[in-house]
Motif scaffolding. Sequence first.
Motif, PDB file in Angstrom:
ATOM      1  N   VAL A   1       6.126  14.884  -0.630  1.00  0.00           N
ATOM      2  CA  VAL A   1       5.722  13.473  -0.699  1.00  0.00           C
ATOM      3  C   VAL A   1       6.591  12.621   0.214  1.00  0.00           C
ATOM      4  CG1 VAL A   1       5.491  11.467  -2.225  1.00  0.00           C
ATOM      5  CG2 VAL A   1       4.851  13.730  -3.038  1.00  0.00           C
ATOM      6  N   ASN A   2       7.904  12.883   0.220  1.00  0.00           N
ATOM      7  CA  ASN A   2       8.796  12.108   1.078  1.00  0.00           C
ATOM      8  C   ASN A   2       8.457  12.307   2.550  1.00  0.00           C
ATOM      9  OD1 ASN A   2      10.202  11.163  -1.157  1.00  0.00           O
ATOM     10  ND2 ASN A   2      11.656  12.845  -1.131  1.00  0.00           N
ATOM     11  N   ASN A   3       8.175  13.554   2.936  1.00  0.00           N
ATOM     12  CA  ASN A   3       7.830  13.812   4.340  1.00  0.00           C
ATOM     13  C   ASN A   3       6.518  13.134   4.718  1.00  0.00           C
ATOM     14  OD1 ASN A   3      10.113  15.408   4.558  1.00  0.00           O
ATOM     15  ND2 ASN A   3       9.033  17.309   4.116  1.00  0.00           N
TER      16      ASN A   3
ATOM     17  N   PHE B   1       0.824  -1.207   0.000  1.00  0.00           N
ATOM     18  CA  PHE B   1       0.000   0.000   0.000  1.00  0.00           C
ATOM     19  C   PHE B   1       0.860   1.260   0.000  1.00  0.00           C
ATOM     20  CE2 PHE B   1      -2.209   3.389   2.317  1.00  0.00           C
ATOM     21  CZ  PHE B   1      -3.343   3.513   1.535  1.00  0.00           C
ATOM     22  N   ILE B   2       1.900   1.260   0.839  1.00  0.00           N
ATOM     23  CA  ILE B   2       2.767   2.443   0.919  1.00  0.00           C
ATOM     24  C   ILE B   2       3.496   2.647  -0.409  1.00  0.00           C
ATOM     25  CG2 ILE B   2       4.840   3.355   2.020  1.00  0.00           C
ATOM     26  CD1 ILE B   2       3.874   2.010   4.615  1.00  0.00           C
TER      27      ILE B   2
ATOM     28  N   VAL C   1       1.959   6.622  -6.782  1.00  0.00           N
ATOM     29  CA  VAL C   1       0.846   7.428  -7.284  1.00  0.00           C
ATOM     30  C   VAL C   1       1.051   8.900  -6.953  1.00  0.00           C
ATOM     31  CG1 VAL C   1      -1.622   7.892  -7.025  1.00  0.00           C
ATOM     32  CG2 VAL C   1      -0.822   5.543  -7.252  1.00  0.00           C
ATOM     33  N   GLN C   2       1.464   9.178  -5.701  1.00  0.00           N
ATOM     34  CA  GLN C   2       1.691  10.567  -5.308  1.00  0.00           C
ATOM     35  C   GLN C   2       2.813  11.209  -6.118  1.00  0.00           C
ATOM     36  OE1 GLN C   2      -0.121  12.472  -3.114  1.00  0.00           O
ATOM     37  NE2 GLN C   2      -1.505  10.721  -3.208  1.00  0.00           N
TER      38      GLN C   2
ATOM     39  N   LYS D   1       4.439  14.890 -10.026  1.00  0.00           N
ATOM     40  CA  LYS D   1       5.291  15.177 -11.180  1.00  0.00           C
ATOM     41  C   LYS D   1       4.460  15.755 -12.319  1.00  0.00           C
ATOM     42  CE  LYS D   1       8.693  13.083 -14.271  1.00  0.00           C
ATOM     43  NZ  LYS D   1       9.417  11.845 -14.636  1.00  0.00           N
ATOM     44  N   LYS D   2       3.300  15.131 -12.567  1.00  0.00           N
ATOM     45  CA  LYS D   2       2.414  15.634 -13.620  1.00  0.00           C
ATOM     46  C   LYS D   2       1.956  17.058 -13.310  1.00  0.00           C
ATOM     47  CE  LYS D   2      -0.384  15.205 -17.230  1.00  0.00           C
ATOM     48  NZ  LYS D   2      -1.118  16.445 -17.147  1.00  0.00           N
ATOM     49  N   SER D   3       1.562  17.296 -12.040  1.00  0.00           N
ATOM     50  CA  SER D   3       1.116  18.629 -11.655  1.00  0.00           C
ATOM     51  C   SER D   3       2.249  19.645 -11.784  1.00  0.00           C
ATOM     52  CB  SER D   3       0.575  18.598 -10.219  1.00  0.00           C
ATOM     53  OG  SER D   3       0.265  19.889  -9.765  1.00  0.00           O
ATOM     54  N   SER D   4       3.458  19.245 -11.332  1.00  0.00           N
ATOM     55  CA  SER D   4       4.602  20.159 -11.400  1.00  0.00           C
ATOM     56  C   SER D   4       4.958  20.469 -12.848  1.00  0.00           C
ATOM     57  CB  SER D   4       5.808  19.539 -10.678  1.00  0.00           C
ATOM     58  OG  SER D   4       5.519  19.325  -9.312  1.00  0.00           O
ATOM     59  N   GLN D   5       4.893  19.450 -13.709  1.00  0.00           N
ATOM     60  CA  GLN D   5       5.192  19.679 -15.120  1.00  0.00           C
ATOM     61  C   GLN D   5       4.171  20.620 -15.757  1.00  0.00           C
ATOM     62  OE1 GLN D   5       5.443  15.772 -16.829  1.00  0.00           O
ATOM     63  NE2 GLN D   5       7.573  15.494 -16.234  1.00  0.00           N
ATOM     64  N   ASP D   6       2.892  20.400 -15.427  1.00  0.00           N
ATOM     65  CA  ASP D   6       1.849  21.285 -15.974  1.00  0.00           C
ATOM     66  C   ASP D   6       2.054  22.718 -15.500  1.00  0.00           C
ATOM     67  OD1 ASP D   6       0.746  19.137 -17.226  1.00  0.00           O
ATOM     68  OD2 ASP D   6      -0.819  18.795 -15.721  1.00  0.00           O
TER      69      ASP D   6
END
Length: 599
Positions: A294-296, A26-27, A33-34, A39-44
């Motif tokens: 995401v890492n935090n 799950f993790i 997914v996160q 990444k997709k959001s940052s690229q957009d």
Amino acid sequence: MLKNVSYLTKLLLAYSTIIGLLFLIFISIYYEVQVKNLKKSSQDNLIQMTSRVSDQFKGVLDEMSRISRGVAISSEVQAAMNEIAQDNAPENYFYFHPQGKSRIQDVIIGLNGTYFNNRSFNVISKNYDYVGVDIYNGVTLDKKALSRITWIRYVLENNISKYISPVSEDMYGRSRNETFSFVRLIQNEYKTYGVIDVQFEKTYLDKIFTMELSGYPVHTVVVKDDNTMFYSTGGAPAGAMEPLVRNCEVGPGSQTIQSMSLDGKKYIVCSTLLNDYDMKLYLLVNTEHYLASVNNTTTVFVICAVTILAALLLIVYGVTQSLYKPIRQLRDNVSRIDYATISVDLQVADTNNEVTQLTHAFEKMLEDIRHATGELMQLRTREIQAYYKMLQAQINPHFMHNILAVIGMMGRQKNAPEIMDMCSALTRMLSYSTDTTQSTVTIQQELEHVSNYLKLMKYRYLDYLEYTLEIDECLKQVTIPKFVLQPIAENCFQHSLQDAEPPYRIIIRGSIDENGWNIAIEDNGRGFTEGAIARLKEQFETVNREIDEGMFSSDFQIGGLALINTYGRLRLYSNGKIRLDLSNTPDGGSRVVISFEGE
């Protein structure tokens, strides 16, 4: 290794392993997914930033170009410059000719207005005579100092029509801030008079290119067409220009996203080309920065998961410990089963209620097994009988196929291709009807089946029957239950067209779009009466109730398919998502529409 380990310990180890693996999976999925979404959001966001800042940067250069062009083509400026073309005195010509200076300054003010903050305008002749317009206090350069300004000398000596200098220290010595210049030749078709240098401070670019993404800095690198650095923000990777130019594909009018390593760190790079000014713009975001959230979050999630896992294991240990003793007693009872009679002498401790419940349940299970064994034998007998009946039933279809093939060949020999065509269509219908391997088919297969049926009806009615199939190609691959379209077409002949005057027309239309699909079967017969529609809708509601109560069966005989059965099978297949609606056409014929709304 686990041979001497107790059952309870094995159970705990198994639970620990399973739960731990589930948490790990799950993790891992959550993290992937996160990361993908971020990444997709940052690229957009980076693409939008690149588009916005490139437009703003181009706007600054457009303004500098507009002013420099206006000065360069001004007749007043060219006339003033022409008066000093032959003067090569060591002193600045405009010191002694203020009228010419005023004429040039008026042109500049007319083009720029009265806003001179962080900008200056310099008109320089071929002999380095100089007119400046700015609000700086201080240094006035002589001709020798002006001749040392590299981009001025480069444009004059090489007769370059326009040139944009990289960001550097102010060579005029008027500002402590770095500046950049847009230099254009002042000339006509006969003569070159000098240059106009429109100079802006670097703060214009800093306001445009100072950005953040998710709280972290976005670095900017601007490279000229000769692969020299024009501008970079503070904190941009050292030595980034060469790998950016070498590895990034930049196209005009679009943004390109890619990942690359710079100075040992991973960056997302968005690049674009300012085609009008031959400049390449790169926006860089450090991957470690935008993944930090995401890492935090994942770290906190892992700590919580480990804590929850430990708590669950403690709970499992307590529950297992309380269940282990009665389960062991039940195991002993099982070991005493008499398999000849499926019975056991149960020893129940009256003082232990839990054991009593387990033992009673076990006794009931044995009784159910005895009953189930008898029923299984009967079921097996019926299954064997049904199998032999099925083998016998298969003889008839094969016999019919062979006979139809013989009739078709005879028709061909007798020069009667219509007989061959009818036999072929009927053979395909029989094959489709007797094929029990598929309960669902594509609309393409259903169309072929109903087409064979209508072809045979065409031979029956000859010129009295016309039929049309108009189906979108994309719709043909949609899956529906078998025997849906042909029963509806057959219903047209049995009811709507029965007492109608020929010619008879049947149209089957199908379309699909982003909102869903629909298939309409229409005829030009008498249509449905209001009473018939009301009765059918009432029967549809009865079918809905039977399905909801688990009393409806979709196991119909081939010859018994009708609108009610078709509605019930569509309802079962799609859980009510596929509709079947009845109405009449404007001309009075019947219309049956099968539709589905959704993706």
